[in-house]
Write a protein that holds these residues in place. Structure first.
Motif, PDB file in Angstrom:
ATOM      1  N   TYR A  87      31.875  28.358  52.385  1.00  0.00           N
ATOM      2  CA  TYR A  87      32.350  27.421  51.363  1.00  0.00           C
ATOM      3  C   TYR A  87      33.446  28.163  50.615  1.00  0.00           C
ATOM      4  CZ  TYR A  87      32.356  24.065  47.512  1.00  0.00           C
ATOM      5  OH  TYR A  87      32.730  23.115  46.579  1.00  0.00           O
ATOM      6  N   ALA A  88      34.685  27.820  50.919  1.00  0.00           N
ATOM      7  CA  ALA A  88      35.825  28.603  50.431  1.00  0.00           C
ATOM      8  C   ALA A  88      36.818  27.718  49.679  1.00  0.00           C
ATOM      9  CB  ALA A  88      36.517  29.307  51.593  1.00  0.00           C
ATOM     10  N   PRO A  89      36.583  27.484  48.392  1.00  0.00           N
ATOM     11  CA  PRO A  89      37.533  26.677  47.612  1.00  0.00           C
ATOM     12  C   PRO A  89      38.787  27.471  47.295  1.00  0.00           C
ATOM     13  CG  PRO A  89      35.823  27.538  46.178  1.00  0.00           C
ATOM     14  CD  PRO A  89      35.455  27.958  47.577  1.00  0.00           C
ATOM     15  N   GLY A 533      45.195  38.163  32.736  1.00  0.00           N
ATOM     16  CA  GLY A 533      44.088  39.088  32.908  1.00  0.00           C
ATOM     17  C   GLY A 533      42.757  38.545  32.439  1.00  0.00           C
ATOM     18  N   SER A 534      42.765  37.400  31.795  1.00  0.00           N
ATOM     19  CA  SER A 534      41.511  36.756  31.360  1.00  0.00           C
ATOM     20  C   SER A 534      41.048  35.675  32.335  1.00  0.00           C
ATOM     21  CB  SER A 534      41.715  36.114  29.972  1.00  0.00           C
ATOM     22  OG  SER A 534      42.095  37.074  29.012  1.00  0.00           O
ATOM     23  N   SER A 535      41.771  35.498  33.433  1.00  0.00           N
ATOM     24  CA  SER A 535      41.475  34.380  34.334  1.00  0.00           C
ATOM     25  C   SER A 535      40.108  34.505  34.997  1.00  0.00           C
ATOM     26  CB  SER A 535      42.566  34.260  35.410  1.00  0.00           C
ATOM     27  OG  SER A 535      42.593  35.411  36.230  1.00  0.00           O
ATOM     28  N   HIS A 536      39.591  35.728  35.095  1.00  0.00           N
ATOM     29  CA  HIS A 536      38.272  35.879  35.722  1.00  0.00           C
ATOM     30  C   HIS A 536      37.203  35.143  34.920  1.00  0.00           C
ATOM     31  CE1 HIS A 536      37.471  38.997  32.673  1.00  0.00           C
ATOM     32  NE2 HIS A 536      38.676  39.453  32.965  1.00  0.00           N
ATOM     33  N   GLN A 537      37.397  35.052  33.588  1.00  0.00           N
ATOM     34  CA  GLN A 537      36.464  34.299  32.757  1.00  0.00           C
ATOM     35  C   GLN A 537      36.916  32.849  32.582  1.00  0.00           C
ATOM     36  OE1 GLN A 537      33.368  35.578  31.610  1.00  0.00           O
ATOM     37  NE2 GLN A 537      34.073  37.005  33.187  1.00  0.00           N
ATOM     38  N   ALA A 538      38.221  32.670  32.325  1.00  0.00           N
ATOM     39  CA  ALA A 538      38.744  31.332  32.055  1.00  0.00           C
ATOM     40  C   ALA A 538      38.685  30.422  33.279  1.00  0.00           C
ATOM     41  CB  ALA A 538      40.186  31.433  31.550  1.00  0.00           C
ATOM     42  N   VAL A 539      38.648  31.015  34.470  1.00  0.00           N
ATOM     43  CA  VAL A 539      38.660  30.222  35.703  1.00  0.00           C
ATOM     44  C   VAL A 539      37.397  30.469  36.529  1.00  0.00           C
ATOM     45  CG1 VAL A 539      39.950  29.671  37.809  1.00  0.00           C
ATOM     46  CG2 VAL A 539      41.178  30.316  35.728  1.00  0.00           C
ATOM     47  N   MET A 540      37.249  31.700  37.019  1.00  0.00           N
ATOM     48  CA  MET A 540      36.175  31.974  37.965  1.00  0.00           C
ATOM     49  C   MET A 540      34.783  31.816  37.342  1.00  0.00           C
ATOM     50  SD  MET A 540      38.075  32.358  40.503  1.00  0.00           S
ATOM     51  CE  MET A 540      36.882  32.749  41.770  1.00  0.00           C
ATOM     52  N   ALA A 541      34.607  32.294  36.125  1.00  0.00           N
ATOM     53  CA  ALA A 541      33.291  32.191  35.483  1.00  0.00           C
ATOM     54  C   ALA A 541      33.094  30.831  34.818  1.00  0.00           C
ATOM     55  CB  ALA A 541      33.131  33.306  34.447  1.00  0.00           C
ATOM     56  N   HIS A 542      34.200  30.205  34.405  1.00  0.00           N
ATOM     57  CA  HIS A 542      34.103  28.980  33.605  1.00  0.00           C
ATOM     58  C   HIS A 542      33.950  27.725  34.461  1.00  0.00           C
ATOM     59  CE1 HIS A 542      34.661  26.437  30.110  1.00  0.00           C
ATOM     60  NE2 HIS A 542      35.677  25.831  30.680  1.00  0.00           N
ATOM     61  N   ARG A 543      34.600  27.693  35.621  1.00  0.00           N
ATOM     62  CA  ARG A 543      34.572  26.489  36.453  1.00  0.00           C
ATOM     63  C   ARG A 543      33.302  26.438  37.302  1.00  0.00           C
ATOM     64  NH1 ARG A 543      40.226  24.108  38.609  1.00  0.00           N
ATOM     65  NH2 ARG A 543      41.416  24.293  36.688  1.00  0.00           N
ATOM     66  N   GLU A 544      32.703  25.268  37.359  1.00  0.00           N
ATOM     67  CA  GLU A 544      31.447  25.113  38.089  1.00  0.00           C
ATOM     68  C   GLU A 544      31.624  25.323  39.588  1.00  0.00           C
ATOM     69  OE1 GLU A 544      29.656  21.397  37.207  1.00  0.00           O
ATOM     70  OE2 GLU A 544      29.298  21.842  35.087  1.00  0.00           O
ATOM     71  N   ASP A 545      32.812  25.008  40.119  1.00  0.00           N
ATOM     72  CA  ASP A 545      33.011  25.095  41.561  1.00  0.00           C
ATOM     73  C   ASP A 545      33.449  26.479  42.022  1.00  0.00           C
ATOM     74  OD1 ASP A 545      35.371  24.651  40.137  1.00  0.00           O
ATOM     75  OD2 ASP A 545      36.411  23.855  41.897  1.00  0.00           O
ATOM     76  N   LEU A 546      33.557  27.426  41.086  1.00  0.00           N
ATOM     77  CA  LEU A 546      33.985  28.778  41.437  1.00  0.00           C
ATOM     78  C   LEU A 546      32.919  29.783  41.010  1.00  0.00           C
ATOM     79  CD1 LEU A 546      37.715  28.479  40.326  1.00  0.00           C
ATOM     80  CD2 LEU A 546      36.796  28.253  42.638  1.00  0.00           C
ATOM     81  N   ARG A 547      33.075  31.026  41.450  1.00  0.00           N
ATOM     82  CA  ARG A 547      32.092  32.052  41.138  1.00  0.00           C
ATOM     83  C   ARG A 547      32.764  33.351  40.700  1.00  0.00           C
ATOM     84  NH1 ARG A 547      29.694  28.194  41.262  1.00  0.00           N
ATOM     85  NH2 ARG A 547      27.755  27.605  42.332  1.00  0.00           N
TER      86      ARG A 547
END
Length: 929
Positions: A87-89, A533-547
């Motif tokens: 599963y590779a979004p 540099g904050s995208s790991h939290q703003a995107v990967m951790a914050h979005r339900e479809d990402l990890r």
């Protein structure tokens, strides 16, 4: 009936020319309308995840070839992972804040200093969104699949809110502080710069030797006619001198030159004497650097003291071994001055001009670079300038304005690297790197990195979420951070400029530092590297479809000091772990002469222009054909060569499709154990290729995938198997075992190679898929081919590899016969082979139609001694003669049995039997050529 009507000539509507500029756009429209990206992810729900996090390109201008290589590489990986059972979004992103957009508005005549800040920022956002739209269209036209309807953008309110929370967590953990120290300062941008925003170019600089009179030699040095000798390339910093630094471990010499004495590092004396033309000098005294600690010199221009200090940063590689020290204009200068209790002195404004604090009225308001000549002239008049010269050297420049930067002490907000350095280095050891040298590179950058200045004196960015109390105490608490984050999530960061401090603070907020309840807001913004540099939290951790953490970050090698670096710092500081499990870095795109692409050199290649002329597939194939872990070359000639490679691939598929049009895999497939040996050999070779390609994809080695597939298509298929296949596919009975066996191999090759090439050439493989009889509507909804196990794998490969060596011998003998005019085409030949014992054993075991495979009219495997005129080759002695007989108009072989079947007198015996079986009407109607 005509002879050609009895042949199984393959036909297909798959065109020789791809017409890629037109067809690609049609496929992309179809994919988008049918939501192919969403369909693929739905198929993979519940499967293992693979999260590639997109590093955000800056939203400014159309894409270039570097963008294309980056995005296509990511697309190849994501497409492969999805077809390989993950599963590779893929969520594309954009970096939108910062100076470049302010500069673009300035070019349009917009002056930010005369505008309301909130209104100005709205113009910046409008510009950014327009550029995103432009770049998004460019990326999609490359065939990049992803969640284009929901990209992440650093100006999005929800993103900015999470960035504020990252800052708040770092502050809470004790990593954020305010201080005054030298940082990279760009007068042309009027702002601080991060290390990643600095690049180096050669400039011409002055070089001066200056004598500082000894004022207090501590009884070791004579206070009269003795001087500390320094060398510097920044005369403009002399007016701010506060000290002279020497190395406590060095030996120093007092040198008599005429009636004056100079203190010089002993290791530097020979070089200095040569540079200053000291032909007659005498060393009259030696001392250690420690002996000079806290001696006092006189400033060479003003009535003020200069303190002699000890520090290890002083080197013996250049200069005099004594370093002029100005605390406000150098990092080492600052550190040693702090150690000795000297104040930070930096009398310069944001534009690089001296302020009234400078101890020389003539310099007030003067640009620092212009001050070089004025200061040098004054030193010469004072008698303390021993030499002025000029030299060219590498010097830091602003990566945006391309103008020099300086070190300048200003009050800024910093993120402490020192406090979390060990933890960051531990996390680096847990990350995989491709290429492997990336680990050491990032490790060294973090090991040697100073604290990160995160404040910027600009307008377009995320505001530093800091309030100041009435006594100037900074106010940052978990409550204030969360309140601001919630406001930003609803209104965006412009709320900082449209609301008062009191409105932005939690209701009823009080502080002992503001007895009157008055607060003010910080005016600086966060460094743009803090944004991305904050995208790991703003995107990967914050979005339900990402990890979080991501499986992979993929960017250019410059990001070791950029996004890889800043993301790592903020992630470790807030979560204790790296934001990525693996880093894949790529080189830069250069022209074919190794030069950077620039408009002035006229070597820029626009992806959009290439797409219009050749198609996006050619760019994609170029990306797969080069080793992207190093710098790569591109030019029109290189792209034309790539286009030739594409044509070879396309036409090979066209041949395979044409010759399997009458093949139904559900009813005509021949089982492996029932295949001819040569067909089994090709199935095994194909299977080995698939295994190697899957392994290469797993290691992100697209270059190997391309090379292996292209070699298989060129050598194993076109130059070998498909070459002799005509004698089976065209000639043999339509439903005969030999033909169906070969069609099974060709069909398998078409299906499996199409799947393997789909991540690289999705448009072309989608077109090919429409001609195959497979259950999936789109090849992108199919899975990668599975690797099979064949019991006779090793023995089969060994025997056929031996035969291929024999084939090389035969081809050499045929070529020599052709040179002697004995034959023209190979099927004019009658070949007699006198094999070695080993070769004979292999041929007996293979039991194949070697005549057919070698494409000759007659083949004899002879026993006994070869005649004297035989060609002696490694695996056999070979005799080539012109075949006796006539050419059969159907199989083109020269045969002696033409007309042996009186019903079909035009044909050889083999062809007559086949035609009688498949076309009995030919006997009644008769055949004509």
């Amino acid at each position: 009936m005509r002879v050609k009507d009895t042949l199984n000539l393959g036909k297909t509507k798959f065109k020789m020319r791809g017409n890629l500029p037109v067809r690609e756009a049609e496929w992309q429209k179809d994919w988008e309308e049918n939501k192919l990206y969403e369909q693929r992810l739905k198929l993979n729900e519940g499967k293992p995840r693979f999260d590639l996090h997109d590093g955000p390109p800056f939203a400014n201008g159309n894409i270039h070839m570097g963008h294309a290589m980056n995005k296509i590489s990511k697309d190849i990986i994501v497409r492969y992972k999805n077809m390989d059972g993950y599963y590779a979004p893929y969520v594309p992103g954009w970096d939108t804040h910062g100076l470049p957009i302010e500069q673009q508005l300035a070019k349009q005549g917009i002056d930010r200093k005369t505008m309301d800040r909130a209104e100005y920022r709205k113009l910046c956002e409008e510009f950014a969104r327009k550029e995103i739209k432009k770049q998004m269209a460019d990326f999609k036209r490359l065939g990049v699949m992803g969640d284009w309807d929901h990209p992440y953008i650093t100006l999005q309110p929800e993103y900015e809110a999470e960035e504020i929370r990252v800052f708040g967590k770092m502050y809470e953990n004790g990593y954020i502080y305010k201080g005054k120290k030298p940082v990279y300062w760009s007068p042309s941008s009027e702002s601080t710069l991060a290390e990643a925003e600095v690049e180096y170019h050669d400039i011409k600089s002055p070089s001066i030797y200056v004598a500082f009179p000894v004022k207090d030699g501590k009884g070791i040095l004579d206070d009269k006619d003795t001087y500390f000798l320094i060398w510097t390339t920044t005369p403009w910093t002399i007016p701010t001198n506060q000290g002279i630094t020497v190395n406590p471990r060095f030996d120093y010499s007092v040198v008599q030159v005429g009636d004056k004495r100079y203190v010089v590092g002993t290791d530097r004396l020979e070089a200095v004497a040569k540079d200053l033309d000291w032909t007659d000098y005498e060393v009259v005294q030696h001392m250690q650097g420690t002996d000079m600690d806290r001696m006092v010199a006189k400033h060479p221009l003003y009535d003020q003291d200069s303190l002699v200090m000890n520090a290890l940063h002083v080197t013996s590689s250049d200069g005099t071994g004594l370093v002029h020290t100005a605390s406000g204009f150098g990092e080492d200068d600052y550190n040693v001055s702090q150690k000795y209790g000297l104040p930070v002195f930096s009398p310069m404004d944001n534009k690089g001009c001296f302020t009234s604090e400078v101890p020389d009225p003539d310099l007030v308001g003067m640009f620092y670079d212009d001050a070089n000549k004025v200061v040098s002239d004054k030193l010469e008049k004072s008698g303390n300038l021993l030499k002025l010269s000029f030299f060219t050297h590498s010097y830091p420049h602003d990566w945006r304005t391309k103008k020099p930067v300086i070190y300048r002490a200003t009050t800024q907000w910093f993120a402490s690297i020192k406090k979390c350095r060990d933890q960051i280095l531990e996390q680096i050891d847990k990350v995989n790197f491709t290429p492997s040298w990336g680990k050491l590179r990032l490790h060294n950058m973090i090991k040697d990195r100073g604290d990160w200045v995160i404040s910027r004196q600009r307008a377009w960015g995320v505001p530093l979420p800091i309030f100041y109390a009435e006594d100037d105490t900074p106010i940052v608490t978990p409550e204030t951070i969360e309140h601001i984050a919630q406001i930003f999530a609803k209104e965006g960061s412009n709320a900082w400029y449209t609301h008062s401090a009191e409105e932005l603070l939690p209701e009823g907020f009080t502080s002992e530092h503001s007895p009157n309840g008055k607060f003010r807001k910080e005016t600086d913004i966060l460094d743009v590297w803090f944004d991305s540099g904050s995208s790991h939290q703003a995107v990967m951790a914050h979005r339900e479809d990402l990890r979080f953490p991501a499986d992979l970050y993929l960017e250019g090698s410059d990001q070791y000091r950029g996004w890889f670096n800043s993301s790592l710092i903020t992630s470790v500081a807030t979560t204790g772990q790296a934001p990525y499990k693996e880093i894949l870095s790529q080189g830069f795109v250069l022209d074919d002469k190794g030069h950077k692409m620039s408009k002035s050199l006229g070597n820029v290649i626009s992806p959009n222009d290439v797409i219009k002329q050749m198609g996006a597939e050619i760019i994609r194939l170029w990306v797969a054909s080069v080793d992207t872990t190093s710098d790569v070359a591109v030019s029109q000639d290189i792209l034309r060569q790539t286009s030739e490679g594409y044509r070879k691939i396309r036409n090979t598929f066209r041949y395979m499709l044409a010759n399997t049009t009458d093949f139904d895999p559900s009813s005509n497939r021949v089982a492996y154990e029932d295949m001819n040996s040569i067909d089994q050999y090709m199935e095994v070779k194909l299977n080995d290729l698939i295994k190697e390609c899957l392994d290469s994809y797993d290691h992100y080695d697209f270059n190997s995938v391309y090379k292996k597939v292209f070699a298989f298509i060129s050598n194993d298929l076109s130059a070998f198997y498909l070459d002799f296949a005509k004698d089976v596919l065209y000639i043999e009975s339509e439903d005969g075992l030999a033909r169906r066996s070969m069609q099974t191999v060709i069909y398998d090759a078409a299906v499996k190679l199409a799947k393997i090439l789909t991540p690289i050439l999705p448009h072309t493989m989608e077109e090919i898929w429409s001609f195959l009889k497979e259950p999936e509507d789109y090849i992108q909804l199919a899975n990668m081919p599975e690797v099979e196990e064949f019991a006779n794998h090793d023995a089969l490969l060994d025997n056929w590899t031996h035969f291929m060596h024999l084939r090389d011998d035969v081809l050499k003998a045929l070529e020599e016969a052709r040179d002697k005019k004995l034959i023209g085409k190979s099927f004019e030949a009658a070949v007699t082979i006198y094999p070695t014992a080993e070769t004979k054993a292999v041929l007996d075991e293979l039991d194949a139609d070697f005549r057919q495979i070698l494409i000759v009219s007659k083949l004899v495997i002879a026993d006994g001694e070869a005649p004297a005129d035989a060609e002696q080759l490694p695996n056999a002695a070979i005799v080539v003669e012109h075949a006796a007989g006539e050419a059969c108009p159907r199989c083109r072989m020269i045969r002696t049995d033409i007309g042996s079947d009186t019903d079909l007198p035009l044909l050889c015996g083999r062809c007559a039997a086949i035609v009688k079986e498949d076309h009995p009407e030919a006997v009644q109607e008769g055949l004509e050529e």
